[in-house]
Each structure stands twice: as C-alpha cells, then as structure tokens.
Scaffold this active site. Structure first.
Site, PDB file in Angstrom:
ATOM      1  N   SER A  83       0.966  -1.416  -0.053  1.00  0.00           N
ATOM      2  CA  SER A  83       0.053  -0.037  -0.050  1.00  0.00           C
ATOM      3  C   SER A  83       1.018   1.284  -0.024  1.00  0.00           C
ATOM      4  O   SER A  83       2.061   1.164   0.636  1.00  0.00           O
ATOM      5  CB  SER A  83      -0.996   0.146   1.156  1.00  0.00           C
ATOM      6  OG  SER A  83      -1.465   1.333   1.239  1.00  0.00           O
TER       7      SER A  83
ATOM      8  N   TYR B 140      -1.594  -0.201  10.467  1.00  0.00           N
ATOM      9  CA  TYR B 140      -1.927  -0.992   9.274  1.00  0.00           C
ATOM     10  C   TYR B 140      -0.700  -0.586   8.125  1.00  0.00           C
ATOM     11  O   TYR B 140      -0.166  -1.378   7.479  1.00  0.00           O
ATOM     12  CB  TYR B 140      -3.228  -0.577   8.480  1.00  0.00           C
ATOM     13  CG  TYR B 140      -3.341  -0.945   6.934  1.00  0.00           C
ATOM     14  CD1 TYR B 140      -3.788  -2.152   6.829  1.00  0.00           C
ATOM     15  CD2 TYR B 140      -3.058   0.053   5.960  1.00  0.00           C
ATOM     16  CE1 TYR B 140      -4.186  -2.747   5.247  1.00  0.00           C
ATOM     17  CE2 TYR B 140      -3.368  -0.290   4.559  1.00  0.00           C
ATOM     18  CZ  TYR B 140      -3.628  -1.589   4.290  1.00  0.00           C
ATOM     19  OH  TYR B 140      -3.944  -2.060   2.957  1.00  0.00           O
TER      20      TYR B 140
ATOM     21  N   LYS C  28       2.166  -2.627   6.337  1.00  0.00           N
ATOM     22  CA  LYS C  28       2.552  -2.680   4.865  1.00  0.00           C
ATOM     23  C   LYS C  28       3.922  -1.806   4.544  1.00  0.00           C
ATOM     24  O   LYS C  28       4.663  -2.384   3.541  1.00  0.00           O
ATOM     25  CB  LYS C  28       1.758  -1.678   4.022  1.00  0.00           C
ATOM     26  CG  LYS C  28       0.078  -2.209   3.901  1.00  0.00           C
ATOM     27  CD  LYS C  28       0.102  -3.540   3.375  1.00  0.00           C
ATOM     28  CE  LYS C  28      -1.357  -4.008   3.412  1.00  0.00           C
ATOM     29  NZ  LYS C  28      -1.566  -5.354   2.509  1.00  0.00           N
TER      30      LYS C  28
END
Length: 260
Positions: A142, A155, A159
């Site tokens: 991401s 999160y 990533k």
C-alpha cells in the site's frame, strides 16, 4: 519483446473473493493462466471462481491457517501440475486510531494477515514448486507503507514491513523466483471504504489523475509483473495510485496555465 501471455501457468491468489484479489485473478485468467482463488470460506471462494472466465478453482483457506495453506498448494499442484505465480493479496485492518491505543489482539491480527501470511504462502510455494522450477511472487502492499496517516498507522506499519520483506525475499529466492510488490492508493474496495465512500469527490479532485482507483487498475499491473514482460524486475514496489502520493493536485490546477 516478451509479452503478457500466461498460458500454461498457474497462479494462486490469496484473499481473492472480491475487490483487488478477484480482479487480479480475472486479469491472470484473461491472459490464459489457470487461477486458484482463496477466501476464508469455501462458499465465497467458489462464488469468486465462478466469476472468472477461464480455468479457475476456489479453495477455502484462511491466509494465516498453515494447514489450509498447505492443502491449497497441494490441491493446486494436483489440479494443474504447477504453481508458477503467487499473489499474496489477503489483507486486513482491524485497528483504527492512534497506534498506542491499539491492543495486542489488533496488532497481532494485522501483522499476522498482512505480513506473516505472505511469508507462509511464499515459503510453501517455493518449497513445493518455485524453488526448483522458478516463479513470480507479488505482494499487495500500500502507499500507506510509504507515508504517514492518522488512524491507520498500524496498518501502514505492516505494509511498510511488507515492502521491506519483498526486497529481502527477492534476494533470498534469487535467481529462480522473482518477488515484487504493488502499492495501491485509494481504490474502490470494501476494505478501503472509510477512505473513499464519503469523501470520494474530494479525494478524486485532489488526485493528479482525477479519480480514485479501481481494482482493475491494480490487476493489470500485477498481470504485467508476473509475466515475462517483467522478467528482469525483482525486489521492486510499483506504486499505482493515480498520483495520490505526490500530494494535493488542486493547487497546481487552480488558475494555472500551461507553461511554455
């Protein structure tokens, strides 16, 4: 020039019941590849496979379940005779808010699915087929792994780690296996709804290419990376975000003429 033809090759795509994963499976099948789509439930996996035009198999396998992952790899080899492509697409984001406000359960779930699962599946695919015969792995990272945002810091950290892992695996598995990643921006998926559903107009307006992403935008890049057209690319992370990582495009447009 090497092309995108994937005829005779077999891909496993984790987290493929919808969104980016399903679009990737469809794109690989469109280039002639066989596709195995995984999802947490067999029902969801079967439904996704039914939406793929070509040779497709649905397998119920939670991304972090080692026995289910091993069974999926075995089924892939039994059904198609090879495992040439692995797309580690399964992802999750149960943690919303400041990093220091997250508990261990959310931390563990985020890193288990987003980081451990790619290690698990890549290891299984390499030992079962790719280590001897070669192959291509693509991890879905991401742009969050390259930036800093409020409320999704955990999160994004997972990533960022996946981007680093991609480079590590590219070296460890060379020269037989190529390992790359894609880093999507805001894409129209259920996982990213909080980032686009309400503010879509504003997000689109501030993006250099004037819209949020679609799953097919990511899928076409993955189809390229796993093909012979990318046979001298490894350890890279391809940003696919319409220019979102560049920053707000609006100030560059408002009242601006074309430079000469």
């Amino acid at each position: 020039m090497a092309g995108l033809d994937l005829t005779g090759r077999t891909a496993v795509v984790t987290g493929a019941s919808r969104g980016i994963g399903l679009a990737i499976a469809q794109a690989i099948a469109a280039e002639g590849g066989n596709v195995v789509l995984t999802s947490r439930s067999q029902e969801a996996a079967d439904a996704a496979a039914a939406r793929v035009s070509g040779s497709a198999l649905g397998v119920g396998a939670h991304a972090v379940d080692e026995e289910a992952a091993r069974r999926c790899v075995d089924l892939t080899l039994e059904r198609f005779g090879s495992l040439d492509i692995l797309v580690n697409n399964a992802g999750t984001n149960p943690a919303f808010g400041p990093v220091i406000d997250q508990d261990h359960r959310r931390f563990a779930k985020t890193f288990d699915v987003n980081l451990w699962a790619p290690v698990l599946w890549t290891g299984l695919a390499t030992r079962a087929w790719m280590g001897e015969h070669g192959g291509a792995v693509v991890n879905t990272a991401s742009v969050g792994g390259m930036a800093f945002e409020a409320n999704i810091g955990l999160y994004n950290a997972s990533k960022a780690a996946l981007i680093h892992l991609t480079k590590q695996l590219a070296l460890e598995l060379s020269p037989k296996v190529r390992v790359n990643a894609v880093a999507p921006g805001v894409v129209r998926t259920k996982l990213a709804e909080a980032l686009w559903k309400e503010p879509e107009q504003a997000v689109s307006a501030s993006t250099a290419l004037g819209r949020i992403g679609e799953p097919a935008d990511i899928a076409s890049a993955v189809a390229f990376l796993v093909s012979d057209a990318a046979n001298w690319i490894t350890g890279e992370t391809m940003v696919i975000d319409g220019g979102q990582l560049l920053g707000d495009a609006l100030p560059f447009r408002q009242g601006a003429g074309i430079g000469v």
